[in-house]
Motif scaffolding. Sequence first.
Motif, mmCIF file in Angstrom:
data_model
loop_
_atom_site.group_PDB
_atom_site.id
_atom_site.type_symbol
_atom_site.label_atom_id
_atom_site.label_comp_id
_atom_site.label_asym_id
_atom_site.label_seq_id
_atom_site.Cartn_x
_atom_site.Cartn_y
_atom_site.Cartn_z
ATOM 1 N N ASN A 2 -10.395 -77.834 -107.652
ATOM 2 C CA ASN A 2 -9.719 -77.615 -108.908
ATOM 3 C C ASN A 2 -9.479 -78.678 -109.962
ATOM 4 O O ASN A 2 -8.792 -78.877 -110.821
ATOM 5 C CB ASN A 2 -8.106 -77.498 -108.504
ATOM 6 N N ARG A 50 -20.081 -78.663 -109.348
ATOM 7 C CA ARG A 50 -20.525 -78.622 -107.927
ATOM 8 C C ARG A 50 -21.734 -79.268 -107.739
ATOM 9 O O ARG A 50 -22.690 -79.205 -108.818
ATOM 10 C CB ARG A 50 -20.406 -77.024 -107.387
ATOM 11 N N ARG A 89 -15.999 -67.008 -123.124
ATOM 12 C CA ARG A 89 -17.198 -66.449 -122.517
ATOM 13 C C ARG A 89 -18.014 -67.678 -121.941
ATOM 14 O O ARG A 89 -18.761 -67.796 -121.114
ATOM 15 C CB ARG A 89 -17.922 -65.826 -123.699
ATOM 16 N N HIS A 145 -16.834 -70.696 -121.372
ATOM 17 C CA HIS A 145 -16.473 -71.279 -120.188
ATOM 18 C C HIS A 145 -16.911 -70.547 -119.242
ATOM 19 O O HIS A 145 -17.367 -71.328 -117.940
ATOM 20 C CB HIS A 145 -14.967 -71.273 -120.349
ATOM 21 N N SER A 146 -17.089 -69.350 -118.881
ATOM 22 C CA SER A 146 -17.148 -68.613 -117.536
ATOM 23 C C SER A 146 -18.657 -68.682 -117.445
ATOM 24 O O SER A 146 -18.977 -68.832 -116.258
ATOM 25 C CB SER A 146 -16.602 -67.112 -117.721
ATOM 26 N N ASP A 147 -19.563 -68.885 -118.474
ATOM 27 C CA ASP A 147 -20.979 -69.056 -118.219
ATOM 28 C C ASP A 147 -21.286 -70.294 -117.694
ATOM 29 O O ASP A 147 -22.013 -70.356 -116.542
ATOM 30 C CB ASP A 147 -21.799 -69.113 -119.443
ATOM 31 N N GLN A 172 -18.882 -72.233 -115.799
ATOM 32 C CA GLN A 172 -18.134 -72.190 -114.584
ATOM 33 C C GLN A 172 -19.162 -71.357 -113.217
ATOM 34 O O GLN A 172 -19.058 -71.711 -112.474
ATOM 35 C CB GLN A 172 -17.017 -71.522 -114.577
ATOM 36 N N SER A 173 -19.797 -70.391 -114.051
ATOM 37 C CA SER A 173 -20.346 -69.561 -113.171
ATOM 38 C C SER A 173 -21.671 -70.336 -112.497
ATOM 39 O O SER A 173 -22.292 -70.186 -111.463
ATOM 40 C CB SER A 173 -20.799 -68.208 -113.863
ATOM 41 N N GLY A 192 -19.158 -74.048 -110.987
ATOM 42 C CA GLY A 192 -17.788 -74.073 -110.495
ATOM 43 C C GLY A 192 -17.928 -74.166 -108.953
ATOM 44 O O GLY A 192 -19.065 -73.601 -108.499
ATOM 45 N N VAL A 193 -16.779 -74.390 -108.378
ATOM 46 C CA VAL A 193 -17.078 -74.554 -107.051
ATOM 47 C C VAL A 193 -16.392 -73.213 -106.365
ATOM 48 O O VAL A 193 -15.574 -72.625 -106.778
ATOM 49 C CB VAL A 193 -16.169 -75.671 -106.261
#
Lengths: 289, 467
Positions: free
Chosen positions: B32, B38, B414, B416-418, B420-421, B424-425
């Motif tokens: 978090n 990662r 959008r 951010h999610s790209d 994070q994908s 992101g852990v």
Amino acid sequence: MIQRVPSTLLASTLLSDLTRGHAELAGLQARIASGRQIEKASDDPIAAASALDQRGQIRRSEQHDRSLHDAADWLRLSDDALTASGELLASARSLIVQANNNLGTTERESIAVSIEGLRSDILQLANTTRGGRPVFAGTAAGSMAFDAGGAYVGDGGAVVRDTGDGTSLVVNLPGSTAFGDLFDALAQAASDVRSGNPAAMASSLVRTDAAAQTLANGQAVVGARAQQAERLAAQTGVKLDQLRGQLSELEDIDLAQAIVDLKVQEASFQAALGVTGRAVQPTLLDFLR
Amino acid sequence: MPTFTSLNTALTGLQASRLATEVIAHNIANVNTTGYTRRRLLLAAEAVGTVPAAYSRSDTPGHGVRVVEVTRMREAYLDAVFRDATAAGAASTALASALQRAESVFPEPSDDGLAHEMAAFWDTWASVANDPGSLPARTSVLEQARSLTDGLHDTANRLYGQREALARSAVSLVDRVNDLATKVAELNTAIQALGDDDLGSADLLDERDRVLDELSELIDIQVRTTDGLTSVSVGASALVAGSHAERLAAVDVADPALSGLGLQRVEVQWELSGRPATISGGELAGVLSAVNDAVPDVLRDLDAVAASLVSTVNSLHTAGQALDGSTGWSFFDPAATTARTVVLSADVDGVPEHLAAATLGAGALDAGIARALSSAGGLAGGPDEGYVRLVADLGTATASAMRRSSTGDVVLARAHSDRQSLGGVDIDEEMVALVSAQHAYSASARVMTAVDEMLDVLINRTGVVGR
């Protein structure tokens, strides 16, 4: 390729969806609670501008409504004064006719005194005031339209009330027009009756009749205007109702629609909560020994 | 083939698995943490001979496993997209919230706003028109006029106050930009000292990326990384180059467009050269456009309403005639034509008899001018129309800024999610990797045990026949 959806991304996406749903719900609730569709101009700039215009129009119509009631009141007072004057003048006329009937000096004197009394009664009526302002004095300042001698001290100015955008109504009749030379005529008649000259009394009668005609003309004008004021007041009332209805359509919410929207939004928010509850919970950890 | 090679091979397996567990532990610990990327352990088989040579022959299949690097799962392109979206979104959000605040000064449509005050003012003239001789009616005109001018003062002062607060926030935003730029420069130095392939530098790299993200929220930046050093530029000029950071400053400069309002333009300059900086995104850009354009526009419109009120009323009023027959009185002070200054003229203030309700030359109780003033609210081009236009324009500007801001949010989500994908852990994934590492560790240990047993047989039980 399968898009990775890490736990943090899932959590933040779900959270922002929930927040959005909650904000929409709160907006709908606020709208229903206030009963207003436009809380601020940015809610709907075009409707807000028309609502402001509409409000201005309503204010002006309310102004006209007040002016019309004032006008009707003013005209009623004038009408009453003219009607009463007409009746008094008619009694004066019959006294003159009576005096012309070979009467003795004493009787003529008493008739002359009566005529003078009627004259001063009419003079009082001609000085009828409304809120301290004599209604027959035109636009002149002062507390009287006719002085004690019966001379007109007002002016010929028009007292005007606005009755609509660009339309107006004259509500006064200057005393000089309404009463003409009535007071001179009655004074002359009293002195003629005293003198007992039949020819003079006959000509006084003619003058009195002319004065009565003038009064009647004035009454007709005032009556017509009073009717017009009433008609306009009724029209303004209808217009005001229409304007208020239109304003309400612009500013107020359609309650049925809003409540349906609220219910739909509530349902989808509940669903989002349920989904979040399920999606956030399980990880592989729950299944590993 | 040396006897103990396989023991060593098993050892590299144990070490690699342990390192893998450490990487997983680090990932999970930071699941978090904002800005954490990662890590993934990149392994390769340890080859026997890397340089082929004559007579060099290998009799082992390999020497185990080798750690190539711990990779941060990050892509410069996705970072750039994310930062551009952040800067654009922050700019429109800052402008939208400034406009929303300005709009809150105009509570329209309602019975509390200036439109209501103005309508009430015209209404009091209607009362005078109906009863020109009444001093109470005349006094109420003066009272309502005072209430209207107070409303205008209050509205204008609140807008000026909001602009002042925005100007202050521009200054503090510039301070934060300077702080963050310095931080990037310091991190550059630290990373250079450590070497960017050092395992420990990954956290510093993360920190630098996080600071750059934060910076892109304030100002639009272009980032380029060469040899582990990040350079940041704003417009065409460098903000950070290696271990050196430039400084920006927010300065008040004279501007003819704003001098009419008694204001100065807030400009962001390079502190060293004094040249203006080109800022086209980030919260700073939004605040600057609110402070230099959006709020002054509203103030100008409000001043125009005040000026139109003064000229509309005065042009009728000075031509009229007062109750006592005197003429030429101004209603509002003709010299004070801004929303902040508009005020009753000394001609009529406290002297209700001086209200010129009558047309010039008419009877004392004529109400021609009062009637004209009572309907001035509906005048085309009059103050009411100007005010409605102001409210509508401000509403439109606010609504479109809010729309742009929410579009910006979608674009940012959008981006951010790209990102994070990729970086992101994911707990599930880490669990799978942990299970694999655990198994690999046990297996390597088992290999070691097997070799150990084999050696035990060789050393302790060989050659003891008949003993």
